[in-house]
Design a protein around this motif. Structure first.
Motif, PDB file in Angstrom:
ATOM      1  N   GLU A  11     -76.018  24.521 -36.415  1.00 23.01           N
ATOM      2  CA  GLU A  11     -76.257  25.276 -35.186  1.00 23.01           C
ATOM      3  C   GLU A  11     -77.603  25.974 -35.319  1.00 23.01           C
ATOM      4  O   GLU A  11     -77.836  26.707 -36.279  1.00 23.01           O
ATOM      5  CB  GLU A  11     -75.142  26.302 -34.967  1.00 23.01           C
ATOM      6  N   LEU A  12     -78.503  25.716 -34.355  1.00 25.51           N
ATOM      7  CA  LEU A  12     -79.864  26.227 -34.404  1.00 25.51           C
ATOM      8  C   LEU A  12     -80.076  27.356 -33.406  1.00 25.51           C
ATOM      9  O   LEU A  12     -79.453  27.374 -32.338  1.00 25.51           O
ATOM     10  CB  LEU A  12     -80.860  25.105 -34.097  1.00 25.51           C
ATOM     11  N   ASP A  13     -80.991  28.260 -33.744  1.00 25.77           N
ATOM     12  CA  ASP A  13     -81.362  29.291 -32.783  1.00 25.77           C
ATOM     13  C   ASP A  13     -82.435  28.741 -31.851  1.00 25.77           C
ATOM     14  O   ASP A  13     -82.781  27.547 -31.916  1.00 25.77           O
ATOM     15  CB  ASP A  13     -81.803  30.577 -33.492  1.00 25.77           C
ATOM     16  N   ALA A  14     -83.000  29.583 -30.995  1.00 23.18           N
ATOM     17  CA  ALA A  14     -83.999  29.140 -30.018  1.00 23.18           C
ATOM     18  C   ALA A  14     -85.261  28.597 -30.680  1.00 23.18           C
ATOM     19  O   ALA A  14     -85.996  27.809 -30.075  1.00 23.18           O
ATOM     20  CB  ALA A  14     -84.350  30.290 -29.072  1.00 23.18           C
ATOM     21  N   PRO A  18     -81.814  27.138 -38.557  1.00 24.37           N
ATOM     22  CA  PRO A  18     -80.357  27.104 -38.707  1.00 24.37           C
ATOM     23  C   PRO A  18     -79.731  28.502 -38.749  1.00 24.37           C
ATOM     24  O   PRO A  18     -80.158  29.363 -39.514  1.00 24.37           O
ATOM     25  CB  PRO A  18     -80.154  26.381 -40.042  1.00 24.37           C
ATOM     26  N   GLU A  19     -78.756  28.696 -37.879  1.00 22.11           N
ATOM     27  CA  GLU A  19     -77.973  29.930 -37.882  1.00 22.11           C
ATOM     28  C   GLU A  19     -76.652  29.734 -38.608  1.00 22.11           C
ATOM     29  O   GLU A  19     -76.139  30.654 -39.220  1.00 22.11           O
ATOM     30  CB  GLU A  19     -77.708  30.408 -36.455  1.00 22.11           C
ATOM     31  N   ARG A  20     -76.125  28.528 -38.494  1.00 23.16           N
ATOM     32  CA  ARG A  20     -74.832  28.232 -39.104  1.00 23.16           C
ATOM     33  C   ARG A  20     -74.800  26.755 -39.485  1.00 23.16           C
ATOM     34  O   ARG A  20     -75.275  25.909 -38.742  1.00 23.16           O
ATOM     35  CB  ARG A  20     -73.728  28.542 -38.110  1.00 23.16           C
ATOM     36  N   ILE A  21     -74.245  26.499 -40.665  1.00 25.31           N
ATOM     37  CA  ILE A  21     -74.067  25.123 -41.128  1.00 25.31           C
ATOM     38  C   ILE A  21     -72.591  24.936 -41.447  1.00 25.31           C
ATOM     39  O   ILE A  21     -72.007  25.737 -42.180  1.00 25.31           O
ATOM     40  CB  ILE A  21     -74.921  24.826 -42.384  1.00 25.31           C
ATOM     41  N   ILE A  33     -62.878  22.294 -41.787  1.00 24.74           N
ATOM     42  CA  ILE A  33     -64.321  22.420 -41.638  1.00 24.74           C
ATOM     43  C   ILE A  33     -64.715  23.746 -42.271  1.00 24.74           C
ATOM     44  O   ILE A  33     -64.134  24.786 -41.968  1.00 24.74           O
ATOM     45  CB  ILE A  33     -64.733  22.371 -40.153  1.00 24.74           C
ATOM     46  N   ASP A  34     -65.691  23.696 -43.179  1.00 19.32           N
ATOM     47  CA  ASP A  34     -66.117  24.885 -43.900  1.00 19.32           C
ATOM     48  C   ASP A  34     -67.546  25.250 -43.545  1.00 19.32           C
ATOM     49  O   ASP A  34     -68.357  24.390 -43.220  1.00 19.32           O
ATOM     50  CB  ASP A  34     -66.029  24.663 -45.414  1.00 19.32           C
ATOM     51  N   ASP A  35     -67.850  26.539 -43.660  1.00 16.74           N
ATOM     52  CA  ASP A  35     -69.213  27.019 -43.496  1.00 16.74           C
ATOM     53  C   ASP A  35     -69.920  26.985 -44.843  1.00 16.74           C
ATOM     54  O   ASP A  35     -69.298  27.120 -45.899  1.00 16.74           O
ATOM     55  CB  ASP A  35     -69.219  28.471 -42.992  1.00 16.74           C
ATOM     56  N   LEU A  56     -81.753  22.327 -45.909  1.00 16.92           N
ATOM     57  CA  LEU A  56     -81.546  23.293 -44.836  1.00 16.92           C
ATOM     58  C   LEU A  56     -80.825  24.515 -45.387  1.00 16.92           C
ATOM     59  O   LEU A  56     -79.973  24.395 -46.268  1.00 16.92           O
ATOM     60  CB  LEU A  56     -80.700  22.693 -43.716  1.00 16.92           C
ATOM     61  N   TRP A  57     -81.160  25.661 -44.848  1.00 19.19           N
ATOM     62  CA  TRP A  57     -80.438  26.879 -45.193  1.00 19.19           C
ATOM     63  C   TRP A  57     -80.448  27.782 -43.972  1.00 19.19           C
ATOM     64  O   TRP A  57     -81.342  27.724 -43.136  1.00 19.19           O
ATOM     65  CB  TRP A  57     -81.056  27.586 -46.400  1.00 19.19           C
ATOM     66  N   THR A  58     -79.415  28.600 -43.868  1.00 20.90           N
ATOM     67  CA  THR A  58     -79.318  29.515 -42.737  1.00 20.90           C
ATOM     68  C   THR A  58     -80.284  30.669 -42.941  1.00 20.90           C
ATOM     69  O   THR A  58     -80.634  31.018 -44.069  1.00 20.90           O
ATOM     70  CB  THR A  58     -77.892  30.061 -42.579  1.00 20.90           C
ATOM     71  N   LYS A  59     -80.697  31.243 -41.823  1.00 14.95           N
ATOM     72  CA  LYS A  59     -81.697  32.303 -41.910  1.00 14.95           C
ATOM     73  C   LYS A  59     -81.155  33.571 -42.560  1.00 14.95           C
ATOM     74  O   LYS A  59     -81.928  34.413 -42.991  1.00 14.95           O
ATOM     75  CB  LYS A  59     -82.285  32.610 -40.533  1.00 14.95           C
ATOM     76  N   ASP A  60     -79.830  33.680 -42.689  1.00 14.21           N
ATOM     77  CA  ASP A  60     -79.271  34.867 -43.341  1.00 14.21           C
ATOM     78  C   ASP A  60     -78.933  34.640 -44.819  1.00 14.21           C
ATOM     79  O   ASP A  60     -78.360  35.499 -45.469  1.00 14.21           O
ATOM     80  CB  ASP A  60     -78.048  35.376 -42.581  1.00 14.21           C
TER      81      ASP A  60
END
Length: 112
Positions: A11-14, A18-21, A33-35, A56-60
């Motif tokens: 899931e990508l932000d604007a 990546p916000e969520r994988i 399904i795992d995060d 890929l990695w989430t921004k948090d």
């Protein structure tokens, strides 16, 4: 022929960061399904004789966890190279590098 699938949903932000994988696989025992905060996938291109990578990695995801993730990936490669090829030299060299990197991460965590 048996088939197995591994699926990633990002899931990508604007800004396309990546916000969520999320991931799942047909062979996972729980079938859920795992995060995850990061994925690293390498594919060998037999025609080009090189590796294609998806990282890929989430921004948090914290930077210290990202560094540990890659040290763990290297350690896994050391085990795989030994198991798949029997090349003890390569495995040992990669493990030695991992030990140096772990020490570096410890010093960083201590603020030195």
């Amino acid at each position: 022929m048996k088939k197995s699938e591994i699926n990633f949903t990002v899931e990508l932000d604007a800004d396309n960061i990546p916000e969520r994988i999320k991931w799942d696989a047909t062979e996972k025992p729980d079938g859920q399904i795992d995060d995850t905060k990061s994925i690293s996938v390498s594919l060998w291109d037999d025609v080009q004789k090189n590796t294609m990578r998806i990282d890929l990695w989430t921004k948090d995801m914290p930077v210290d966890e990202m560094k540990r993730f890659y040290v763990d990936c290297l350690g896994g490669m050391a085990q795989t190279i030994l198991r798949s090829t029997g090349d003890e030299f390569m495995s040992t060299e990669i493990n030695d590098l991992c030990e140096k990197l772990v020490e570096h991460l410890k010093r960083e965590a201590e603020g030195n």
